[in-house]
Design an enzyme around this catalytic site. Structure first.
Site, mmCIF file in Angstrom:
data_model
loop_
_atom_site.group_PDB
_atom_site.id
_atom_site.type_symbol
_atom_site.label_atom_id
_atom_site.label_comp_id
_atom_site.label_asym_id
_atom_site.label_seq_id
_atom_site.Cartn_x
_atom_site.Cartn_y
_atom_site.Cartn_z
ATOM 1 N N CYS A 211 -6.984 -26.988 14.164
ATOM 2 C CA CYS A 211 -7.966 -27.461 14.920
ATOM 3 C C CYS A 211 -8.016 -28.817 15.148
ATOM 4 C CB CYS A 211 -9.220 -27.155 13.986
ATOM 5 S SG CYS A 211 -9.553 -25.106 14.207
ATOM 6 N N ASP B 85 -7.798 -7.136 1.237
ATOM 7 C CA ASP B 85 -6.986 -7.579 2.340
ATOM 8 C C ASP B 85 -8.270 -6.821 3.817
ATOM 9 O OD1 ASP B 85 -6.382 -4.235 1.645
ATOM 10 O OD2 ASP B 85 -5.441 -4.627 3.939
ATOM 11 N N ASP C 275 0.715 -1.002 0.225
ATOM 12 C CA ASP C 275 -0.322 0.302 -0.034
ATOM 13 C C ASP C 275 1.147 1.213 0.088
ATOM 14 O OD1 ASP C 275 -2.824 1.332 1.694
ATOM 15 O OD2 ASP C 275 -2.149 1.383 0.010
ATOM 16 N N CYS D 10 -13.312 -26.828 10.814
ATOM 17 C CA CYS D 10 -12.430 -26.763 10.352
ATOM 18 C C CYS D 10 -10.389 -27.817 10.615
ATOM 19 C CB CYS D 10 -11.547 -25.356 10.937
ATOM 20 S SG CYS D 10 -9.835 -25.002 10.412
ATOM 21 N N GLN E 231 -11.274 7.071 -5.483
ATOM 22 C CA GLN E 231 -12.294 7.599 -4.824
ATOM 23 C C GLN E 231 -13.995 7.747 -5.315
ATOM 24 O OE1 GLN E 231 -10.725 7.402 -1.525
ATOM 25 N NE2 GLN E 231 -8.596 6.444 -1.980
ATOM 26 N N CYS F 4 -7.861 -26.931 9.931
ATOM 27 C CA CYS F 4 -6.373 -26.428 9.906
ATOM 28 C C CYS F 4 -5.370 -27.547 11.148
ATOM 29 C CB CYS F 4 -6.703 -24.778 10.327
ATOM 30 S SG CYS F 4 -6.833 -24.347 12.095
ATOM 31 N N HIS G 241 -5.230 -20.369 12.567
ATOM 32 C CA HIS G 241 -6.556 -20.357 12.901
ATOM 33 C C HIS G 241 -7.223 -19.286 11.377
ATOM 34 C CE1 HIS G 241 -10.633 -22.100 12.456
ATOM 35 N NE2 HIS G 241 -10.776 -21.042 13.342
HETATM 36 N N1 LIG Z 1 -4.369 4.194 -0.082
HETATM 37 C C1 LIG Z 1 -5.103 3.155 0.239
HETATM 38 N N2 LIG Z 1 -5.287 2.351 1.715
HETATM 39 C C2 LIG Z 1 -6.181 2.264 1.913
HETATM 40 C C3 LIG Z 1 -6.428 1.098 3.474
HETATM 41 C C4 LIG Z 1 -7.599 0.906 3.907
HETATM 42 N N3 LIG Z 1 -7.957 0.146 4.693
HETATM 43 C C5 LIG Z 1 -9.139 0.510 5.094
HETATM 44 N N4 LIG Z 1 -9.705 0.506 6.364
HETATM 45 C C6 LIG Z 1 -9.405 -0.869 7.109
HETATM 46 C C7 LIG Z 1 -10.254 -0.710 7.847
HETATM 47 C C8 LIG Z 1 -10.340 -1.838 9.260
HETATM 48 C C9 LIG Z 1 -8.448 -0.953 10.243
HETATM 49 C C10 LIG Z 1 -7.771 -2.037 11.118
HETATM 50 C C11 LIG Z 1 -8.842 -2.790 11.542
HETATM 51 C C12 LIG Z 1 -8.691 -3.516 12.720
HETATM 52 O O1 LIG Z 1 -7.685 -3.318 12.979
HETATM 53 O O2 LIG Z 1 -9.063 -4.763 12.983
HETATM 54 C C13 LIG Z 1 -10.421 -4.056 10.850
HETATM 55 C C14 LIG Z 1 -10.536 -3.006 9.459
HETATM 56 N N5 LIG Z 1 -9.909 1.113 3.967
HETATM 57 C C15 LIG Z 1 -8.560 1.716 3.708
HETATM 58 C C16 LIG Z 1 -8.759 2.737 2.349
HETATM 59 C C17 LIG Z 1 -7.819 3.036 1.802
HETATM 60 C C18 LIG Z 1 -7.480 3.896 0.171
HETATM 61 O O3 LIG Z 1 -8.310 4.820 0.093
HETATM 62 N N6 LIG Z 1 -5.921 4.066 0.052
HETATM 63 ZN ZN LIG Z 2 -8.877 -24.337 12.214
#
Ligand SMILES: Nc1nc2cc3nc(NCCc4ccc(C(=O)O)cc4)[nH]c3cc2c(=O)[nH]1
Ligand SMILES: [Zn+2]
Length: 374
Positions: free
Chosen positions: A311, A268, A94, A306, A191, A308, A337
């Protein structure tokens, strides 16, 4: 010759989801797929061998974090990120756009780039499209992301419009600064927030720049799920069908299925690895907080459905004990897991697409996972 190519295989007749394969300099992967997140050049507590064992074929890492620590110069000297972390499959990085906005305060967005403070020591930093490309080039990732602004949710139409226009200009500058078009792919990031007209404008701008793949950004930033789904419904059709589509930051089981149904190929999220480290597991019957006292004498597996190795060989009672004692091995078990669960889910999604029954799969999965049908 573009280093990233998308091979379309088929569309699910029941839902419109698509099956494909992405080819990169470090191997291919079937889509839809989930990418484990390895922010600091490691998927926390997982070895490359663990990741290969669970059939992970692409992982994500972060330009912003590796720029700060250890510095892209050290990784370049090591021969690049693949060598540095001993991962010979595909890496996507990223660009730092999101990390700057989510991690750092005192940021000032200018045409030339973003001025902000290092979230570790408060030092002043500046990141631009050119700098983000230089860092990713030095890391040697197979798929680089354009430097963009991920605006907060909600944002006004006017703010979003000027942000989209600047992100399009930054995308142009990323293409200009791209030194190794022969070995490194560069994805544009669409965007526009929840505004259809702005998503259209962003998509038109970036599609005209002919990137080898496209991400849908600006989502999974706190908006309700129905808004995300609506944005996907009117955005994915604007993207070329012969290139990969990547939804950034999405990683809950229901969102992965709903995203695949709306034509997304790549996902991701830190969710599975982050919740694992505080003792929460994803199972076929919903989330299981294995650190809860009720599992102290539960000698069954985390998930009886599961296959894995966690498990098969360890009990909830043992995993709970390790997590409660803050034992690293406990975090390895829950992380392995959770990642296996999501990678397996994506395999089941791909099979359902190939058999034209992803809608049925979604219904059965949501029912068992305890998600009331929307
Ligand atoms: N360059 C770029 N990178 C991104 C990464 C992102 N990641 C997200 N969301 C992640 C949400 C997120 C954050 C933390 C946790 C947790 O700690 O569990 C879970 C989900 N939205 C996102 C939007 C963008 C984007 O527009 N541009
Ligand atoms: Zn498992």
């Amino acid at each position: 010759m573009t280093p990233i190519t998308y091979e379309f295989i088929k569309t699910c007749k029941q839902t419109g989801a698509r099956l494909g394969r992405v080819h990169t300099p470090h191997g291919s992967f079937d889509t839809p797929t989930f990418m484990p997140v390895g922010t600091l050049a490691t998927v926390k507590t997982m070895s490359p061998e663990d990741l290969k064992e669970m059939n992970a074929n692409i992982i994500l890492s972060n330009t912003y974090h590796l720029w700060l620590r250890p510095g892209e110069d050290i990784i370049k000297e090591a021969g690049g990120l693949h060598k540095f972390m001993n991962w010979d499959r595909t890496i996507l990085t990223d660009s730092g756009g999101f990390q700057v906005f989510s991690l750092s305060d005192m940021r000032e967005i200018k045409e030339e780039g973003v001025h902000f403070r290092n979230h570790l020591n408060g030092a002043k930093l500046f990141l631009s499209p050119e700098k983000a490309m230089q860092i990713q080039n030095d890391l040697g990732s197979d798929i680089m992301m354009a430097f963009d602004e991920c605006p907060p949710y909600p944002a006004t139409y006017d703010y979003m419009k000027s942000s989209v226009e600047r992100t399009s200009r930054w995308a142009e500058r990323c293409l200009e600064a791209h030194e190794r078009k022969d070995i490194q792919g560069l994805f544009g990031i669409i965007q526009g927030g929840e505004y259809e007209a702005l998503r259209k404008q962003s998509a038109e701008d970036l599609v005209s720049m002919n990137f080898p793949g496209y991400a849908i950004g600006g989502l999974s930033v706190g908006e309700p799920k129905d808004i995300m789904n609506r944005v996907l419904e009117f955005t994915t059709p604007l993207l070329p069908s012969d290139k990969p589509r990547y939804l950034m930051g999405v990683g809950s089981p229901d969102s992965l299925i709903d995203g695949a149904i709306r034509g997304i190929d790549m996902f991701d999220c830190v969710l599975p690895t982050r919740i694992a480290r505080n003792g929460t597991c994803m199972t076929s019957n919903g989330r299981l907080v294995v650190r809860n006292a009720k599992y102290a004498r539960d000698f069954g597996p985390i998930d009886e459905n599961c296959d894995c190795h966690v498990c098969k060989n360890y009990s909830r009672a043992y995993v709970r004990h390790l997590i409660k004692c803050n034992e690293t091995f406990g975090f390895r078990l829950t992380t392995y897991h959770n990642l296996h669960f999501l990678l397996k889910l994506m395999e089941q999604v791909r099979t359902a697409i190939s058999e034209d029954r992803l809608g049925d799969f979604k219904e059965a999965f949501f029912e068992q996972y305890g998600l009331n049908q929307p």
